[in-house]
Structures are given as C-alpha cells and as structure tokens.
Design a protein around this motif. Sequence first.
Motif, PDB file in Angstrom:
ATOM      1  N   LEU B 164       0.840  -1.211   0.000  1.00 10.39           N
ATOM      2  CA  LEU B 164       0.000   0.000   0.000  1.00 10.39           C
ATOM      3  C   LEU B 164       0.867   1.250   0.000  1.00 10.39           C
ATOM      4  N   VAL B 186     -10.744   4.906   7.325  1.00  6.70           N
ATOM      5  CA  VAL B 186     -10.014   3.989   6.473  1.00  6.70           C
ATOM      6  C   VAL B 186     -10.180   2.561   6.996  1.00  6.70           C
ATOM      7  N   ASN B 187     -10.363   1.614   6.065  1.00  8.85           N
ATOM      8  CA  ASN B 187     -10.254   0.187   6.393  1.00  8.85           C
ATOM      9  C   ASN B 187      -9.239  -0.450   5.465  1.00  8.85           C
ATOM     10  N   ALA B 188      -8.384  -1.313   6.017  1.00  9.39           N
ATOM     11  CA  ALA B 188      -7.420  -1.991   5.162  1.00  9.39           C
ATOM     12  C   ALA B 188      -7.273  -3.442   5.569  1.00  9.39           C
ATOM     13  N   LEU B 204      -7.582  -1.393   0.330  1.00 11.48           N
ATOM     14  CA  LEU B 204      -7.816  -0.213   1.152  1.00 11.48           C
ATOM     15  C   LEU B 204      -9.143   0.428   0.748  1.00 11.48           C
ATOM     16  N   VAL B 206     -11.342   3.798   1.557  1.00  9.67           N
ATOM     17  CA  VAL B 206     -11.350   5.097   2.225  1.00  9.67           C
ATOM     18  C   VAL B 206     -12.787   5.608   2.196  1.00  9.67           C
ATOM     19  N   SER B 323      -4.010   3.352   7.235  1.00  8.09           N
ATOM     20  CA  SER B 323      -4.169   2.012   6.653  1.00  8.09           C
ATOM     21  C   SER B 323      -3.316   0.998   7.414  1.00  8.09           C
ATOM     22  N   SER B 326      -5.109   0.161  10.555  1.00  5.53           N
ATOM     23  CA  SER B 326      -6.244  -0.724  10.287  1.00  5.53           C
ATOM     24  C   SER B 326      -5.775  -2.146  10.015  1.00  5.53           C
TER      25      SER B 326
END
Lengths: 336, 336, 336, 336
Positions: B164, B186-188, B204, B206, B323, B326
């Motif tokens: 990333l 954010v989720n990753a 990722l 957003v 990220s 996360s």
Amino acid sequence: MVNVGIIGYGYWGPNLVRNFAQNGDCTLKRVVDMREERLQQVTKLYPSVETSTSADDILTSSDIDAVVVATPVFLHFEQAKKALENGKHVLVEKPLTSSTQEASELIEIAAKNNKTLMVDHTFLYTGAVNKIKSLVENGEIGDVQYFDSVRINLGLFQPDINVLWDLAPHDISILNYVCNFKPISVNATGVSHTPNGIENVAYLTVNYEEGFVAHFSCSWTSPVKVRNTLIGGSKKMIVYDDVEPTEKIKVYDSGYDVQPSSDEDKRKVLIDYRIGDIHIPKLEKTEALFGMSTDFIDAIDKGSTPKVSGEDGLEVVKVLEASTESLKNKGKEVIL
Amino acid sequence: MVNVGIIGYGYWGPNLVRNFAQNGDCTLKRVVDMREERLQQVTKLYPSVETSTSADDILTSSDIDAVVVATPVFLHFEQAKKALENGKHVLVEKPLTSSTQEASELIEIAAKNNKTLMVDHTFLYTGAVNKIKSLVENGEIGDVQYFDSVRINLGLFQPDINVLWDLAPHDISILNYVCNFKPISVNATGVSHTPNGIENVAYLTVNYEEGFVAHFSCSWTSPVKVRNTLIGGSKKMIVYDDVEPTEKIKVYDSGYDVQPSSDEDKRKVLIDYRIGDIHIPKLEKTEALFGMSTDFIDAIDKGSTPKVSGEDGLEVVKVLEASTESLKNKGKEVIL
Amino acid sequence: MVNVGIIGYGYWGPNLVRNFAQNGDCTLKRVVDMREERLQQVTKLYPSVETSTSADDILTSSDIDAVVVATPVFLHFEQAKKALENGKHVLVEKPLTSSTQEASELIEIAAKNNKTLMVDHTFLYTGAVNKIKSLVENGEIGDVQYFDSVRINLGLFQPDINVLWDLAPHDISILNYVCNFKPISVNATGVSHTPNGIENVAYLTVNYEEGFVAHFSCSWTSPVKVRNTLIGGSKKMIVYDDVEPTEKIKVYDSGYDVQPSSDEDKRKVLIDYRIGDIHIPKLEKTEALFGMSTDFIDAIDKGSTPKVSGEDGLEVVKVLEASTESLKNKGKEVIL
Amino acid sequence: MVNVGIIGYGYWGPNLVRNFAQNGDCTLKRVVDMREERLQQVTKLYPSVETSTSADDILTSSDIDAVVVATPVFLHFEQAKKALENGKHVLVEKPLTSSTQEASELIEIAAKNNKTLMVDHTFLYTGAVNKIKSLVENGEIGDVQYFDSVRINLGLFQPDINVLWDLAPHDISILNYVCNFKPISVNATGVSHTPNGIENVAYLTVNYEEGFVAHFSCSWTSPVKVRNTLIGGSKKMIVYDDVEPTEKIKVYDSGYDVQPSSDEDKRKVLIDYRIGDIHIPKLEKTEALFGMSTDFIDAIDKGSTPKVSGEDGLEVVKVLEASTESLKNKGKEVIL
C-alpha cells in the motif's frame, strides 16, 4: 420421469425453463409467476407447459416431484421449506437463503424427508471453473496464495439484497469449489447510492489461515462489465476472464521465489522473479445451465448427492451473513 | 541557475537524473548513491555530472540549491530535514515520509526556512489525470460517487514498506488532486507471503461523506500488469486504463437514475438505466516526469507553490498511516 | 576498433546513432546530415561524435572503416557504391536499393573489394521473429501454407517511394528469413490519395509453388496501428501481433484435416476441424537494433557473413520491383 | 397473412426458421430439407410447422405465398425461378445466384410476375452498418477514400463455392449499401489447400474511380476470427470490428491533409497529420435477421421494394463473377 415445476419467470427463470424443457429426462409440468404477462410468454414458447399465478400449484400439488425456486431471495426459505415438507426435491437459486439459520433448517428438513436439496451455483458447471479446479488439484499452480475477483456491471439493482448477496455468491462458490479452504473471518465495506440504503458497491475480504486471502469486488454501477479473477499459486498463476469469449483461462508460468536470507534479520528477504510462457487451455463448451439441470435430475433419479448440495449453499450464506454484519460494523472483522 | 543534487540512483533515480539533466533551467550538479557501480553508470551517460557516495556532499554542500531525495522511504525524513535546514529546496519521492508527524515537521521546517518542499506525485503531471480533473471540475460527469483503482503487477517487493505504501500513493494522490474530498476513515486488509511479514497484497477502503467511497487494490504478485481506475459520476463514468498505450481515458455516457417512489416505503426504488455513447478524448503527450521536474524548478525560481506541495504529500501519508493501523487491527475502521 | 560513420539523422538515424554509440566494440566517429539543426542534436547528446553536412566526409574519409547509410532510398545505391569503392564496409537501411540491378551491382562491388555489405532488416533480430523461425524449422507448425501480414498506420508518407517499398520490406524479409521459399510471381494493387501519384494504400500477393501464398497489406492512412501476421501451418498456426507489448506470439494448436474421399469425385472433400490449446511463448527481450549493430561489427571483425547479407537485401528488392511493375500493369501477374 | 415456406435447414436455416416463426405478420407453414433428422429437429421445436423432404412441396404448393431459399448456392437459381414462376415471392440466401446471367433472369421473372425478389444480405439490417451508412451520408467522415475488410475464421469450407463467394458477399453488400459507388474492375488472387482446388484463402481488390479502392481479405483457415473493416474518409475514419460485443464502431477524428506545394514539382507534397478524439456511438440492438424477415414480409404486404432487391443481389454477383475470372487469369484485372 421426474415432473418439474418452476416458480419465478423473471430474469433467470426463462433460462431455467428452457433448459428443463429441453432435458429429455424430466418433464417440465408447470411454471408459476405472479405476473400474467410473463406466463403468456411461457405459453407462447412452450404450449404444453401449464401456468399458474399461485406458488401452491407447484409447492403442494401432487403431480410435481421437483421444484425450482427462482424467486427473490426473501422467498427462498418459505417456498423451499414448503416444497420439501410436501415431499418434493428442491433446487434453489443462489443464494440459498437470507440467513444461515434458514439454510441449516432447510438442510435438516431435506435430510429428514430424504429429498434432494440443491443450489444453483451455475458457474460450477462451466468448462472454465472445472479447468481451474483441475489445475489447482493436480498441483500445477502450487500452493494457492490468493483469490481476487472483480464482478462489476451496470444494472440490475436488486430491491431486497445488496450487491454482495447478489454477485459474490458466484465467486464465493467458485472459490469454495476450487480450493475448499476454511475461512476464518470476514471484512466488508461498501456504499449505497440509493435512498433505500442497499449497498450497490461493496468490497469483501475473506481471511484464511496464514498465507491465503480472498477478495471480492462487486458493483452494480460500473460502466464496463468486468468478470475477472486472479488465482495466485506458488508455482503458476491463473487469470480467469469470463467476459472473454474463447480465451477465458490463461495460465502464467510466472511467479517469485523467496530466497532464504543468510542474514539473521528475517526482514531482509531476497525475491527472485520468474516470467515465463502463458498457456491458454481449450475449455469444454457445454452450456453450464444444462449441466446444472441435468445434475439435479440425475441426483433425484439416483438418490445421489448433486455437485452443489444444501451444505455448499450454506457455506456461501455464512460468508454473506458475516459480510452484512461487518458492513453494519464499519468493516470490522467478523469471525466465522 | 538552480544547482540540483540527486540522492539515490536506484529504480527511479535514472529517470529523475535524465529529466533534470535535460532541463535547460537548472544544472544537475551532483548525484549520490552508496553503490560505486551505479555512479559509474552516471558518469558514463553524463560525464559532466559529479558523483559521490556520501549524501552529505549534497545535503550540506554550499554549491547545491535544490535536493531531490530518491532514497528508500525510511531515509526521506532525515535527508529532507537536513537539506531544508541547510537552506535547500527539496523534492521528495512519494510517499513523502513514513509518518504524518515527520511530514508535518518537514512542512514546518520548509515554511520556517522559506524553502520549497515538494513531493513527486508523478501521475499528476500526465495528460490522462489532468483530463480526468477537467472532466470532474467542469461538471461533465456530475457528482462523483466512487473511485475504484486496481494497481497490480509482478515484482518489486519493497524491503521496508508494504504494497500500500508503495503503490497506493499514486492513486490516493490522483484522487485527492481530482476530487479534493475530505476522507473520514479507512479500512485496510492484506496478506504477506514473505517471512518478513510485509503485505504484498492489500486492499484499502477510504470512507467519505455519504455517497462517496474510494477503494484501492494493490499487489506485487499479479501475473498481469493492471492499472485501472473507475470513476463513477451521477451523469457519466470514466474508465482510466493506464496500461493502454493511446486510449487511456474512456468517458461513458452511461448511468442510472433513481426514480422517486410514490410509495411510502423508501426501500422500493425504481432504477432507470442509460447506456450511451463512449468518448475517448485525445490526451496531451508530454512526459509527466519532465513536467514534474520543470514545476519544481519553476516553483524555486518564482517562489510559487508547486502543484504538489508538502501538504499534499502529508494528506497521502495520513491515509497510509491509518491504513497501517487498520491492517494491524484486522481491518477495523480507523478514523482520520 | 572499427570506426563508424553514419549518414542520415532523420527518422531512424537517432536509433542507429544511439546503438552504435553504446556499442563497446566500435567507435562512432562521425555523423552526417544535410541539416545543421539535426547535427546540433547529435552534438548535444554525443559531444565526442564529429558532425558534417557532407557525405563525402564519411564516404571517402580515411578514418572511417564502416559506413551506415540511413538516407532516402534513392541515395542508397550511389552512397553505398562510393563507400565500398573507398574500401569501407557498408550497412544500408531497408530497402537496399531502388532496383535489382543496383542491388546486384553493390553485391559485386562488395565481393570484389572483400567488404561486408549488409542490410538493416531490423525485425530479424527480434525475439518474436526468431521464435517464429524456430517454430517453423523444428516442424512444430507443420507445412507452412500461408503468410498473411497487415502493416498499417497513420503517417509518414514517403516522398520518393510508395507504401509497399516503405513497409513491405519488413514483412518480406521476415517471410524469407522464416521460410526461405522461392517466389514465382507477384500481383499488386493500390491507390494514391496524393497529387504525386505515390500509392499510400497497397496490397501485394506473392505466389509460390502450389499450396503456399503470401499476402501483404500496407497503408499509411489507417487510423489504427496494426502490425499483424498470420502464419498458417498444416499442424498449428501462429499469430504474430507486434503491437502487443508482451504477448506478441500466439501458437494455436488448431487446424483442419482433409479426409480422403472414397468417392471418385475429388471435389467432394471432408474437412475435420480441430481447435485446441493456445500457447504464448516467452520471448527474448534484447533490443533488435542493438543485435543488428552488433552483428554488423562482428561480421567486419570476423570477416563472416552477417545474418542479413546483400543477397538477402536483393531478394526483397526483387519482390518490390516486380510489385511496381504489377501496379503499373493494373495488378497483372509479374513473373520473378 | 403471408404463408411462408423455407427450403434448407442446414447452417443458417434454423435462424431463418426461428425468426419467421416469431414474426407475427406471417405464418411459417412448411420447412423442407432432404435430411429427415433435420426435419425432426423442426418438429420438436415447432410442432405446428409442417415438414417435407421435397422442395416442390413448397415451390409449387398452392398454400405457400413466400419462399425462402436457404440451400447451397448452385440450387438458388433453379429453386427461385420455379418459385417465382409459380407465383411466389422469393427471398434467397446470399449470394443470389452462381452467375450474373442467372441473377438477371430471376430479376426479369420477378418483374414479369410482379413478385418480390429479395436477397438476405443480413448485415444491412445491423445497427452497426446503418450507423456507418449515416456517418457516410451525413458527410461526417468526408469523402470516402478506401474500404478495407478482413473476414477470416477457422471452419466451414464450402464444397461448391470458394471463400470469396462465401464470405465476401457480406462485405461487398455492406460497401454497396454504404457508398453506392460504381466499380470499374476487379483483381483477385488466392490459393487452395484442398484437393478440389477451391480457394480457401483469397484476396479481392475492387477498383473504382480515382481515389477509391476496396479490398477484401477472406479465409476459412485462420486460427482467429476476425471481422474487421476500415473505412477511410477525408475527414474521419471508421473502424468496424464486428467481433467486438459492444464497441463495434469507432470513429477516429484522425486524418491527414495534403498541403498544396508552392513548388512546380507536384511530387513534392506536404502531409499534415491530425490525431484527435475517438467516438464510439451507441448502436441499435435489434436482431438483424428479425429486421430482414420483417422487411421481406412488409415488402410483400405493401408491394414495396425491400431494402435488398434482386438488383442489389446482382451487383454483388457481378463482382464475385469477375473475381472468379481474375482468379483463373492469375490476378489479371477484369473489367466490370
């Protein structure tokens, strides 16, 4: 001769009707839909098939042996249950039900009544998916490391289920069929662009034991139709492009090797790349839906388990149910 | 005439050296790399450019006005800071730094010293990205609803940053440049296939205000090179395929309209689809990196703000930093 | 160390100059072009290379061992002849000359002076063409039955030669290299859209012994760039798409078998089709022009015959000369 | 209600039967084929349609108003003639007949008997071809300069006609429909790889007044299916790729301008290139064959001229007949 009744003549129904009508080992007896104008279509194309607007004319009728449920998802459980309880074999469109509890209950009822319960995961009957399965099983691609699918399109917003429930069952069922790994947990994110709040763009990560991950990207709002899956192996990698008319499967003799570092520091890894030939295998050309309908009738005739059992349908619903919980919890990991 | 020094002659360095060497408005004075054999390459191609293995020969040297930092990410902060503190203008490769704190500190030091701090987000100088920006800004595609990018390839595992941090800066910077929305969270998710635990496949999401979502799919382990971005608008949709040699941008006059339902039940929405013409605009053909290097020298000469300031670099690092958090928390939403 | 002089710094010249400049086994001594501004470019990029506007500074100069002729075709003969007569080795851009008589004369002079005469048929140094040659030679595709090439583009109208003389040499030289069949006759048709009457769209059929035909479709006025060649064999077929960045060669395990008819009537043939796998071999990635320039210097150093001799150049000119006669005679067959 | 009889249920027959069966403005009364097993297929799918192995049951039967002739080409004339003489309207598969004399005779008989004579040039009913026609007619592409079509495939060797008679009618009819230019002469070359000497690869150039040329490349022995046509205009150029599922037509705003030379020497022309946007228009999605069958019934009902008259069919046969003469004379120009 198995007498078949089909409930639901909407988007997918005509394909089911055509295939069961052409199947020489069963008789398509009756089609049910709530809309008279849809039934007129049936009569025009298949004058010998009876029609009705009442689902009970199939679910409880004594002259029907096998029921195909091709209605919206929220009706699957109720109709499949009634059919099984009335001693009928049942084929349900994907996804099997709206919840794992419903799916488990159907499996139980089917077992108790000794009837076939099957789910229409059509892709498992394609030449492409079976070629992938054999490439994985015979070890040609090595250890499977990731599964990454994109299934996007413009259109067909469903009113009762989100885009993951609509599109991801195809890819989850393919993954389960090809690899049969045990998922550990699920993360899902997405967004809705309609007032009903149903996600039309969504992303799903399914986590497995160390070293394997699956990701599903689904959308009803892409201007282009993409149905692309990458399957990475430690030896070779597969690209499965279902939009491609003939060259659906490409096997890349490409990869990388992690060199053991003499160094104490395991962070210092050396990667060697390898880019080699590409192979495009010829695929079987049978119509998947015909294979699926034949499998259903065969399973009934022989009392055997079809390729896609109720349990297989349940495994898919488990992932979908967890994805909904993750979506509600802003992408939080949901343990399966 | 601005005297330029470049630190790092690895993968991207040769491109930077070539462009600054050809730029008539500055003098490429010195190139630094730790590896003698790399410096010999420089000397062979550019006999008049000095070389050194010591970064300080650029960072603290009195005959250098502007420093280009093209070293691994973990060195960016230290080198950029030293350069700024020694009164030099600084251009840093993406991503600007390893953390938001470092990025903020650099911005402060640059401001205090009245020096230009710029980040090399090269894609912002391409004809394709500027065409997208103008399509968004002139309202042609309507309200932007989603941004979905896939940037995958085989190769170039980085030893110090995950995939990333390596690939997503391109797409995050494009999105920020084109839309300038304020991300909320954010989720990753991702996975590592190497002993060092650095993710080589990652996803990722957003999250923005209601109705907009961005998703980034990044991999170093795809057998095919894909650089594809979908940008959905309420009126039109854009497909940006950077691998395509000439037809990089396709504008689809396609979409859907949500019909207000007379029904009380807002879940019952009617969707009208529209599939129309496709337009492939001609793009400017200038080399992006040349535009970038020119912009840096211009900003120094005129004392103006370059297209990509330190603040722009910070915005990208914010998303990356979140990220990572996360990822560590199994995909949990991280608020920005 | 061979001292090289290059005449002509137009479209192709810069590529030649770059490759000979980088070749460690020779010294690029001098570049000639009539246009001062072109020579300034040379000086800027290669300060150590001398320049001149007079071809004689290369053709008759005592410090030049090898001459590269990259001028318009009508100058090839005169310049190559002078160079050979002055004891220099000569590499000529394709096509070798404007006529077979000129080509034969150059071959004679080269032999008499014991000098290398070579033609720049660049494609014969590509990984793709050499892969095709090996597939044909090792019998993998069976008997070669047809060769069908399309080479079209927008641009580069030549003022002194028609589109066949400009583009077909590439494909004729590939065909000769791969198959080495003896052509019997030629048909050509075409049209001019400019006042000078020079054909910008033209089609060439080259006839061989029974069962083999070659066709070349050339255009300067296509909106799309196509460089596609089909090579049909009795066992397999090859598609060579030179525009494709990586998958240039596809080998189709497809074909047909003619069944012997029991019938007296030989017109009643039974054809069995076979469609099988496709194979995309990995290709060597060396720059063709570097291989070509190396081959030239090697042949000089070792006194050996280069891959593309004057005789090879003559064979191409024979077909082109016949095509012009056929064009003048409205497509009439011209015997070679 | 027009009663329709169809002779020939081979490759194309099922499509014709399906479309006439679904046409609400006529009754498909009878289908004839020499093979009983083919007729059983008809009965299974269309129980109400009569079948027979004797063509006369359609050609001379009093209950048939309109005859569709879908038999091998050598039977077209005899069957169409008999049908017209028995007072029936006739639709003939392409090409109309084996010779211009036969085609002219059919036109005469149809006129004398006041019956519709139509040819199935199916492509003229596609959205793509009609879009091209409108682009040409409204002047958008400027003066048409060339038409270059490639129609190649693996399979379907015809036993009685060569590949030009089989495949080129599609493209010749499209060209005539779109441009309606008057051809002057024809050159054709080709080769046979079967003992019956029938060409399976062939090339056809059709010559027109100065500045326009058409070329047709046809093959039954290509491993890939290509159906590609370039149409060059003085303002814009069209690429028509019929294999492409949705983006069949691309309009390139590209071209070149010939600058008037101040020089006396007209050979010295200056060419300015222009490469601009590309436009992909949305196309009508109606099934071409349905439009064709509707047109036939309409023409009968209204006594009007269908889109493709016997005269249109004759124009195509003229070119094919001349191509055969050219093939026999080794590519010599044959004046039309």
